[in-house]
Structures are given as structure tokens and as C-alpha cells.
Design a protein around this motif. Structure first.
Motif, PDB file in Angstrom:
ATOM      1  N   GLU A 140       9.266   5.030 -12.740  1.00 28.70           N
ATOM      2  CA  GLU A 140       9.582   3.549 -12.598  1.00 28.70           C
ATOM      3  C   GLU A 140       8.881   2.574 -11.586  1.00 28.70           C
ATOM      4  N   GLU A 141       8.717   3.359 -10.526  1.00 27.00           N
ATOM      5  CA  GLU A 141       7.849   2.396  -9.513  1.00 27.00           C
ATOM      6  C   GLU A 141       6.400   2.163 -10.005  1.00 27.00           C
ATOM      7  N   GLN A 142       5.696   3.223 -10.582  1.00 28.29           N
ATOM      8  CA  GLN A 142       4.323   3.096 -10.968  1.00 28.29           C
ATOM      9  C   GLN A 142       4.175   2.148 -12.007  1.00 28.29           C
ATOM     10  N   ASN A 143       5.175   2.270 -12.725  1.00 31.97           N
ATOM     11  CA  ASN A 143       5.153   1.064 -13.915  1.00 31.97           C
ATOM     12  C   ASN A 143       5.316  -0.151 -13.537  1.00 31.97           C
ATOM     13  N   LEU A 144       6.149  -0.444 -12.644  1.00 33.93           N
ATOM     14  CA  LEU A 144       6.071  -1.498 -11.980  1.00 33.93           C
ATOM     15  C   LEU A 144       4.782  -2.040 -11.396  1.00 33.93           C
ATOM     16  N   VAL A 145       4.039  -1.082 -10.832  1.00 36.11           N
ATOM     17  CA  VAL A 145       2.838  -1.619 -10.285  1.00 36.11           C
ATOM     18  C   VAL A 145       1.789  -1.804 -11.466  1.00 36.11           C
ATOM     19  N   ALA A 146       1.927  -1.215 -12.334  1.00 29.87           N
ATOM     20  CA  ALA A 146       1.302  -1.331 -13.742  1.00 29.87           C
ATOM     21  C   ALA A 146       1.373  -2.644 -14.279  1.00 29.87           C
ATOM     22  N   ARG A 147       2.658  -3.017 -14.357  1.00 32.06           N
ATOM     23  CA  ARG A 147       3.193  -4.391 -14.900  1.00 32.06           C
ATOM     24  C   ARG A 147       2.512  -5.465 -13.818  1.00 32.06           C
ATOM     25  N   LYS A 169       0.616  -1.282  -0.024  1.00 31.04           N
ATOM     26  CA  LYS A 169       0.109  -0.038  -0.198  1.00 31.04           C
ATOM     27  C   LYS A 169       0.930   1.277  -0.073  1.00 31.04           C
ATOM     28  N   GLU A 170       2.096   1.267   0.471  1.00 27.87           N
ATOM     29  CA  GLU A 170       3.035   2.379   0.510  1.00 27.87           C
ATOM     30  C   GLU A 170       3.214   2.828  -0.861  1.00 27.87           C
ATOM     31  N   ILE A 171       3.151   1.994  -1.991  1.00 31.94           N
ATOM     32  CA  ILE A 171       3.507   2.735  -3.128  1.00 31.94           C
ATOM     33  C   ILE A 171       2.143   2.766  -4.110  1.00 31.94           C
ATOM     34  N   ILE A 172       1.072   2.298  -3.681  1.00 32.57           N
ATOM     35  CA  ILE A 172      -0.063   2.103  -4.011  1.00 32.57           C
ATOM     36  C   ILE A 172      -0.769   3.467  -3.849  1.00 32.57           C
ATOM     37  N   GLN A 173      -0.782   3.771  -2.508  1.00 31.21           N
ATOM     38  CA  GLN A 173      -1.711   5.303  -2.354  1.00 31.21           C
ATOM     39  C   GLN A 173      -0.575   5.894  -1.487  1.00 31.21           C
ATOM     40  N   PHE A 212      -6.309   0.950  -6.467  1.00 27.42           N
ATOM     41  CA  PHE A 212      -5.757   2.066  -7.537  1.00 27.42           C
ATOM     42  C   PHE A 212      -6.402   3.151  -7.281  1.00 27.42           C
ATOM     43  N   LEU A 213      -7.740   3.213  -7.092  1.00 27.61           N
ATOM     44  CA  LEU A 213      -8.405   4.544  -6.987  1.00 27.61           C
ATOM     45  C   LEU A 213      -8.104   5.591  -5.878  1.00 27.61           C
ATOM     46  N   TYR A 218      -0.542   6.084 -14.672  1.00 25.31           N
ATOM     47  CA  TYR A 218       0.229   4.895 -14.974  1.00 25.31           C
ATOM     48  C   TYR A 218      -0.654   3.710 -14.616  1.00 25.31           C
ATOM     49  N   THR A 219      -1.243   3.517 -13.592  1.00 29.97           N
ATOM     50  CA  THR A 219      -1.940   2.486 -13.197  1.00 29.97           C
ATOM     51  C   THR A 219      -3.247   1.955 -13.841  1.00 29.97           C
TER      52      THR A 219
END
Lengths: 132, 795
Positions: free
Chosen positions: B487-494, B465-469, B518-519, B528-529
Motif C-alpha cells: 500500500e505504501e509503495q503504491n502510494l509513492v507510485a501514485r 526518504k524513509e519510505i523511498i529508500q 527511486f533507484l 512498484y515505483t
């Protein structure tokens, strides 16, 4: 020379761009293809080829590999390297293309990943001697 | 420097001098000793060797220097020993020799000589080994000075080590048993340790550090005894457990010396086989709480666990033994006790103990997730009340704790079942937590782990959750590095690609769960996500379409539900705002709806796309791209009825004509011509195609004239040639309204204009026109009736 596509969903690329290169005795044109309507329509792409006056036109957008040889030249869509979803193409097979230019001869090697196996195909194109 | 007392050790220079002096004297006496040996003069040999050994009585030298002196005399004593052996052959009994050497004046030389003879005595087997050894080890008590005593006993140890009555040795039997050998070594060890510990208390308090350094230099003399014990063939597990370990531990505990205790515990662990440790765990661990409070017990414990871990890893057959002796519960209890007993232990120490225990658990009990969770739980308990850990070293240990199960199982789904795992992660500060989250995602991607259940997906999102929100206490996003963030958010997207299930209902649940998280990401993250999520949903739609799922509840089919989801998801991008991205996504959805034959839904998506175009996309370049995307997508639609199609086409053409720049207008309008042609979706309204192209031509003309007025000379003719090519396209495809005369007319127009002074020369246009004409010529020569059609076009 290798060709592969970069996705258009990535941040605001300048897709209006077209580029024309000369390699050896061949003129190549590169264009994303979303402005050539209907998408993937070879006759429409033909027109673009004439407009850019190139022997080889490299285009994309449809995520499907296509190579089309006609009297004016070759149109190549190298497909999409990652096999990402496309609304146009179902079941995208990841693919890319290597082009070898030697004098008046152009050979296109197509690499496709189909069912976990890499399949290679090739297409030969010989350019007519330039008229004196 | 003044020499103020016999035990005072002075500067290096003085040490060098004293050593040099002593060595010279040893050399001197040895010379005479050798002369005596050569002439078989026993009396003189004894006399000079005693004098030589007298140099070892010095108190001036530091341990290092004393060692050098000792080594020199040691070498000389070897020769003497050989001589003694020869003497016994010449008639002098070893018993007699043994008695003779005791006449030496000073005790230290006397004892060295005694040991030397003793060696010969044992070898001759004239007396039982055990008796000689016993005698010698007791007599050495005569030397109570630590340094001198340690070296003397070291000498005894060295010369006797190959003469012990070990099992299957030549000295066994009459000479004794392995128990006698062990007894001898244990005694020597005990006395040596006492001497060693005594060094700590000699001299003034201010020189404590120096003394400890010197003690450190001598520690191997004491440790060698343990090494010797481990080498005895006859020391099996039983003897070790019943005699060796208890006696050694007794000395270790009773000496109450921090330096000795730490060193010897470590020695025991390193020197004796892991198999023995496993079987004597209780005893070994039982000693730990009895050690001095300042002893670094956690390191000892960690070393033990590491050794046992490696043992388990290299010898899988012994895993059963680990279970049998209940190694895990004993070790985890020991960890708890050690931490309890040392309340001042820094956090890094406590956590690293748990890391060692966890490593052990993962090696020995890899399938016992409950054990693993238990270890994590113990650590959580220790971390209670600490909040976010600020100490760097402790943080590193926490990361080690979190990474270990991840790398062992290489499966996040397994790790997610560890209830204490997220609780440990919570103690990481913001920055480190994000780093760990990235590590987790990378692990998933590297191992290709699919997470297939919605509740596991939920657990994963909580973990990350710390990188999602954003959360309370996290720094403002503007402070973060732009590239790192991307880079971090692209990773979440992947990551979204890995959240999938073949069961469609479960898949939909997964999508809904992911979107819920994500919201919460806020405007900066959504761009990104969300696209990744949209495509995941589109893939689901395609699957449903191919499986022809038309069942549903409340009159809403499953595909319709997914489209609702898609609509809401793309709408959410408005807060970013990202109209161009949203427009593309709407069009993707429209196409998907088209493929599912859902006309109203496809229409709704187009509506939303147009609304965005009208209200949000103001940039002219963006408008050109957007309108072409709309036209291109619309051209592919087959689901629309006449009315809807007309409305949308009308809109598209209208906007095309309203683009800012005339050339853009022209091109967009002639692109619209395809909206009246379509083909598989039918339509093929030839007349309206022509009307459209004519409109484009008018715009091209206007552009031409405008250029004349504003620039002085006419613009290029490229638009005309493009339209000509369009005419040819439709001519090829059988549009009856595009006749040869229409084409002819345009060709002539172009030719005229090209020759006009008013027109700007453009080589590109020239070549374009030329290749167009070339094309027509080529068509004129084609078979299959094509030539006939082109016949009437004159060039």
C-alpha cells in the motif's frame, strides 16, 4: 451489471482467462483481449465471439471505449475507468459501461468523462427470438 | 474513630450524623424564629436567628457538608431579610437595626446578621453603598478560620452582588463609583484567597492530599469574585488594566501557593474577555515566571494561546490588534522563558507548548511563513541531542506539530519552504516517520497539489526518504507487513502523477530527480515505483511528439534523450528481477518510439524485449502471454524498414513455433500471420500469410495425432475451426491467396473429422463451427458484391 477494466500492469494477473456467463436470455463472454491480434480489430474479435458462442463480448486492452453491433451480437470495450495512459489510444477518456438486460432486450449505457463533463450514451440491442 | 481535636474531620458516617444533627438544630431554631417573625417580635427574631446561626460555628464538618448546612441557613436568612425590610417600614431605622444586631453574643452569628441588615441598608439608600460595603468587608476579618471565613465572605458576596455601585446602576453616585465596587470585591477576594491558602498548612503533613482535595472543592468560592469583577459594567479595559489585573496578580504571586496560583491564573484567562488579554499580554505573561516552580505554567500558557487563537479565528477584524501588540513575539518569548525556567519539564510538555504556539501562529499570522518556521526552529532547538523520540506522548505532539501546517495550507509546496520542517520530522522514530510520510502523500493526493519544480520535488523526496529508500537503522524489509508495504509503495507510485510541469525541460528534470531517489529504493521497491515513472516519461514523449520537438543539442534530440532515460530506467528492473514487467514496459516504449518515427530506438526496445524473453522468461504460461504481447505490438509498428521488420518477424514466428504446448504454438503462429498482413504500415504479403496459416494447420494436425496416441482418442477440433475463421478473415480482407477452395478444403476436413469416431465430441467446438457456418451463410446474403465472393463456398 457494470463493467470496467483492471489494468494489466498490476501484478501477474491470469489474463489467459476467459469467462462466459449467462444472464437472462443473454450469453456474455469476457476476455481481456491482448491475445486477439490485431488488438482492437473488430473482425478478429468477431471470431472470438463466435468461438465462445456469446451474444455479447466484453473485451479490453485498448483503453478506448468501443461498442459494435452486428448481426451476431454486440462487442463492447468499456474503455478504462481511470483514463490511464495507453500506447494504443491517445487522450484516453475515462469511461465505464452499465448493461441492462431485460428479456430479449439489452441496453448498454456508456458513461464517458470528456472535458470534465460526464456524457451518457445508449445502445439498444434486441436478440432475435430463439428458433424453436 | 476518635475525635482527637476540634479541626479533625472524621469518617463519612460520622459526617452524615453530625450534619443531620446540625440541620435538625437549624430547623428547630428556625421554627422559633418564624414564630417571632409572624408576631413581629424583633427581639425574639434576633435571638433565635442568632442561635440558628450558631450552628455554623462548628468545626466538625467537611467543606462539602458545611456547604449543605450553609445553604439551609442561607434560605432562612432570606426570610429574615424580608422581615428586616418590613421592620424599617414600621419605624425601626436601618441604622438602629444595624446597631441592634451587633449585640449578638458570638461573632459569627453577629457578622451574618450584620451582612443581612447591611443588604437592607444599602437597598434603602439610607447610607452610601460604598461605606456599608467597606464596613462589612473589614469586619469579616474577625473570622480567621478558613472554612467559616470563606463561607461568610461568600455570603457577603452573594447578597451584595446586585447592590454594588456599578456604572449606570441605581447605587452609583452618592453610593459610590465602580472603583469603589471594584475595591470592595478585590478586598473580599484577597481575604478569601488568604483564608483558602491557609487551609493548606492546617493539620498534619500526612493529610496533605486530603486537604488539597478539600481545597479543590472550595475553589469556586474564591473564583467567583473574579467572575463578579468581569461582570461589572463599569470595568472597561482601562480599569481592568490599571486596577483589576495588577491587584489580582499581586495576590496571585504573593500567596506563593501552587494550587491557588494555577487555579487563579486559569480563572483570569477564562473569565475575562480575550480582548483584554491581548492588551495586557505583557503584564499577564510577566507574572508567569514569578509563579511557584511547581505550577504547571505550560498548561496555563497553552490555554491562553488557545483562547487567543480562537479569538483570532472567530473575529478576523482583530488581527490588526494582534499585530499591533506584537502578540507573536511576546508569546514566543514567554514560551522560551517558561521552558528555560523549568529544565525538568518533560519533552511532551515542551513540544505541546510549541504546538499551542504554532496553532496560534497559523491562525493569526497565516501568511507569515517566517513566523511559522521560527516556531518550528525553536522546537528543533529543544529537540537537539534527543535523537529519535521514543516517548509516545511526545511523538504524538510532534506529529501534531507537523500536521498543523500541512492541514492549514493544504499545499505541500508551501510546507516545503519551511526549512525547519524536515528537521522536526527527523526526530520521529522509523515507524512514525513512515506514517507521517504517508500522511503527507495523502494530503497531496487529497488536495490535488501539483509539485512543479525540480528542486521542490527534490525537497519532497528528501522529506519522504524513509519510505523511498532504506536507511541506517531502519528494520529489514522482510520484517515489514507485506500488505502495508504494498500500500505504501503504491502510494509513492501514485505520487509520481502529481510531479509534473507543462514546461518539457522542467518536466524532464523532475523525472531525473525522482529516478535518482527511486533507484536507491532497492529490489523490493522498484517493481512498484519504476512503472509509474516510466509512464510519466512516456506521457512526456507523447507531448513532445505532438509538439513536434525535433531540436536538440549534440545531435541528440529531446525525445531521444527521454528514450535513453526510459531504456536505463527499465533496465534497472533487472535487479528485482521483474522480466515480465520489464518486457511489457519495453514494448510500451517501442510503440512510443514507433510513433516518433525513431526506427533504431524502436528496434533497440524490441531487442531488449526479445533478450528478456530468451533469457529470463522460462515459465510456459508467461511465455505465451509474452509472445502475444510481442506479436501484438510488432503488428502495430509502421516505422520498420524491410530488413528490421523481417528480422523481428522471423524471431517472433520462430519463438511462436517453439512454445511448449502444441495448441499454444498453433495459436501463436496463426497470430503471427498478421505480421505479414499489417495494413497501414503496409506489407500485405498474402502469400506469406497463407504459408503461416498452413504452418499453423500442420501444427494443429500434429496436435491431433499426438492426442490420439497419448490419450487414445483424438483431441478436439477447436484449432481447426479457429484457423478456418482466420482464413475467412483474410478472405474478407481481400487476400487473393486465400481462395474458396482453400476454405472449402478446410471445411470439408473439419466435417470429416467431426464425424470420425476418433474425435472427442465437444459441444463448444460444435457451436463454434455452427456459428462460423452461420456467418458464412449470412455473408452469402449480403449485398455489395460480398455474396458473390462467398457464392462458391458450399456448405
Amino acid at each position: 451489471m457494470s463493467t470496467s477494466r483492471k489494468g494489466s500492469m498490476m501484478k501477474t494477473p491470469d489474463i489467459q482467462r476467459r469467462k462466459v456467463l449467462t444472464i437472462g436470455s443473454f450469453k456474455l463472454g469476457i476476455c481481456h483481449g491482448h491475445q486477439v491480434i490485431p488488438w482492437g480489430d473488430l473482425d478478429s474479435l468477431d471470431m472470438l465471439q463466435r468461438q465462445l458462442d456469446v451474444d455479447i463480448l466484453i473485451t479490453g486492452h485498448t483503453h478506448q471505449f468501443k461498442a459494435y453491433k452486428h448481426e451476431g451480437g454486440v462487442i463492447i470495450n468499456p474503455g478504462f475507468g481511470t483514463g490511464a495512459y495507453s500506447s494504443i489510444t491517445y487522450n484516453v477518456n475515462p469511461s465505464f459501461v452499465l448493461t441492462d438486460i431485460d428479456g430479449l432486450r439489452l441496453v448498454v449505457y456508456v458513461y464517458e468523462l470528456i472535458g470534465g463533463e460526464v456524457k451518457v450514451d445508449k445502445i439498444d440491442f434486441k436478440k432475435a427470438q430463439p428458433v424453436g | 474513630m476518635q475525635n482527637s481535636g476540634p479541626d479533625d474531620i472524621s469518617s463519612t458516617e460520622e459526617q452524615e450524623k453530625w450534619l443531620a444533627d446540625a440541620l435538625a438544630l437549624v430547623q428547630h431554631h428556625a421554627f422559633y424564629m418564624h414564630r417571632a417573625l409572624d408576631s413581629c417580635n424583633l427581639r425574639d427574631a434576633l435571638k433565635y436567628s442568632a442561635q440558628m446561626l450558631g450552628e455554623l460555628r462548628t468545626s466538625k464538618l467537611s467543606p462539602q457538608k458545611y456547604y449543605e448546612l450553609y445553604m439551609k441557613t442561607f434560605d432562612e436568612l432570606r426570610m429574615l431579610e424580608v422581615f428586616f425590610k418590613e421592620e424599617t417600614k414600621r419605624g425601626c431605622t436601618t441604622a438602629h437595626l444595624y446597631e441592634l444586631v451587633q449585640h449578638a453574643g458570638n461573632i459569627l452569628p453577629r457578622l451574618y446578621l450584620l451582612c443581612t441588615v447591611g443588604s437592607v441598608y444599602i437597598k434603602s439608600k439610607d447610607a452610601p453603598a460604598k461605606e456599608v460595603l467597606k464596613d462589612l468587608v473589614e469586619m469579616c476579618r474577625g473570622i480567621q478560620n478558613p472554612i467559616r471565613g470563606l463561607f461568610l465572605r461568600s455570603y457577603l458576596s452573594q447578597i451584595s452582588k446586585d447592590k454594588l455601585p456599578d456604572a449606570a446602576s441605581e447605587f452609583e453616585g452618592e453610593g459610590g463609583t465602580v472603583v469603589d465596587a471594584v475595591e470592595f470585591v478585590l478586598q473580599n477576594f484577597t481575604e478569601m484567597n488568604k483564608l483558602w491558602v491557609r487551609m493548606q498548612h492546617q493539620g498534619p503533613a500526612r493529610e496533605k492530599e486530603k486537604r488539597e482535595k478539600e481545597r479543590s472543592e472550595l475553589r469556586d468560592l474564591v473564583g467567583k469574585n473574579l467572575h463578579l469583577l468581569s461582570q461589572l459594567e463599569g470595568v472597561d479595559l482601562d480599569l481592568y488594566r490599571d486596577m483589576v489585573l495588577p491587584r489580582v496578580l499581586e495576590q496571585v504571586v504573593n500567596c506563593k501557593d501552587e494550587l491557588a496560583q494555577y487555579y487563579l491564573m486559569d480563572c483570569i484567562i477564562q473569565v475575562f474577555p480575550d480582548e483584554y488579554h491581548l492588551q495586557t499580554l505583557d503584564t499577564l505573561l510577566g507574572a508567569c515566571p514569578q509563579l511557584q516552580p511547581t505550577v504547571d505554567v505550560k498548561t496555563i500558557l497553552s490555554q491562553l494561546m488557545e483562547r487567543l487563537s480562537n479569538y483570532a479565528a472567530s473575529t478576523p477584524q482583530v488581527l490588526a490588534d494582534f499585530l499591533q501588540v506584537e502578540a507573536f513575539s511576546k508569546l514566543s518569548e514567554a514560551v522560551v522563558k517558561v521552558i528555560e525556567v523549568q529544565p525538568d519539564m518533560p519533552l511532551v510538555g515542551a513540544v505541546s507548548l510549541h504546538v499551542a504556539l504554532l496553532t496560534f501562529t497559523l491562525r493569526v499570522h497565516v501568511d507569515r511563513l517566517d513566523y511559522v518556521d521560527q516556531v518550528l526552529g525553536a522546537c528543533v532547538k529543544k529537540l537537539e541531542g534527543v535523537g529519535k523520540v521514543k516517548d509516545n506522548k511526545a511523538t504524538k505532539q510532534i506529529i501534531a506539530l507537523l500536521t498543523a501546517p500541512l492541514e492549514k495550507y493544504n499545499n505541500i509546496v508551501t510546507v516545503l519552504s519551511l526549512t525547519n520542517y524536515p528537521k522536526v520530522m527527523e526526530h520521529l522514530d522509523y515507524g512514525t516517520n513512515k506514517v507521517m510520510a504517508v500522511v503527507i502523500i495523502q494530503n497531496i493526493m487529497k488536495n490535488g497539489t501539483f509539485i512543479m519544480e525540480a528542486d521542490k520535488v527534490e525537497a519532497l523526496c528528501e522529506l519522504l526518504k524513509e519510505i523511498i529508500q532504506d536507511s541506517d537503522g531502519s528494520p529489514a524489509l522482510d520484517e515489514l507487513d507485506e500488505e502495508d508495504f504494498m500500500e505504501e509503495q503504491n502510494l509513492v507510485a501514485r505520487l509520481v502523477q502529481m510531479l509534473t510541469n507543462d514546461d518539457n525541460s522542467e518536466m524532464f528534470k523532475i523525472l531525473q530527480t525522482v529516478r535518482k531517489y527511486f533507484l536507491k529504493g532497492g529490489p523490493k521497491r522498484l517493481g512498484y515505483t519504476l512503472p509509474s515513472l516510466v509512464f510519466s516519461a512516456l506521457k512526456l514523449v507523447r507531448l513532445l511528439q505532438q509538439q513536434d520537438e525535433s531540436s536538440g543539442e549534440d545531435g541528440v534530440t529531446f525525445p531521444q534523450k527521454v528514450f535513453q532515460f526510459l531504456l536505463q530506467t527499465v533496465e534497472a528492473l533487472s535487479v528485482v528481477p521483474a522480466p515480465e514487467l520489464a518486457l511489457r514496459l519495453y514494448l510500451q516504449c517501442a510503440e512510443a518510439a514507433n510513433n516518433c518515427d525513431l526506427e533504431p530506438i524502436a528496434y533497440e526496445f524490441f531487442t531488449q524485449a526479445f533478450v528478456l524473453y530468451e533469457e529470463e522468461i522460462a515459465d510456459s504460461k508467461a511465455q505465451v502471454t509474452a509472445i502475444h504481447l510481442i506479436i501484438g505490438t510488432l503488428q502495430r509498428m509502421h516505422v520498420f524498414g524491410v530488413e528490421n521488420r523481417d528480422t523481428l518477424t522471423h524471431k517472433a514466428t520462430g519463438y511462436s513455433a517453439k512454445l511448449l504446448k502444441k495448441p499454444d504454438q498453433c495459436r501463436a503462429v496463426y497470430a503471427c500471420s498478421h505480421l505479414f498482413w499489417v495494413v497501414d504500415g503496409r506489407v500485405q504479403d498474402g502469400e506469406r500469410v497463407l504459408l503461416c496459416l498452413k504452418r499453423a494447420l500442420r501444427i494443429a494436425n500434429a496436435a491431433q495425432q499426438m492426442a490420439s496416441v497419448t490419450k487414445g482418442s483424438g483431441g478436439t477440433l477447436t484449432l481447426f475451426v479457429e484457423i478456418l475463421n482466420k482464413y475467412l478473415y483474410y478472405f474478407e480482407h481481400g487476400n487473393q491467396h486465400i481462395t474458396n477452395s482453400v476454405i472449402q478444403g478446410l471445411i470439408e476436413l473439419i466435417v470429416t473429422e467431426m464425424q470420425s469416431d476418433n474425435t472427442t465430441q465437444d459441444p463448444m467446438v460444435d457451436s463454434f463451427f455452427a456459428s462460423t457456418l452461420r456467418y458464412i451463410r449470412f455473408q452469402k446474403q449480403k449485398g455489395d458484391g460480398v455474396a458473390e465472393r462467398y457464392a462458391s463456398i458450399e456448405l
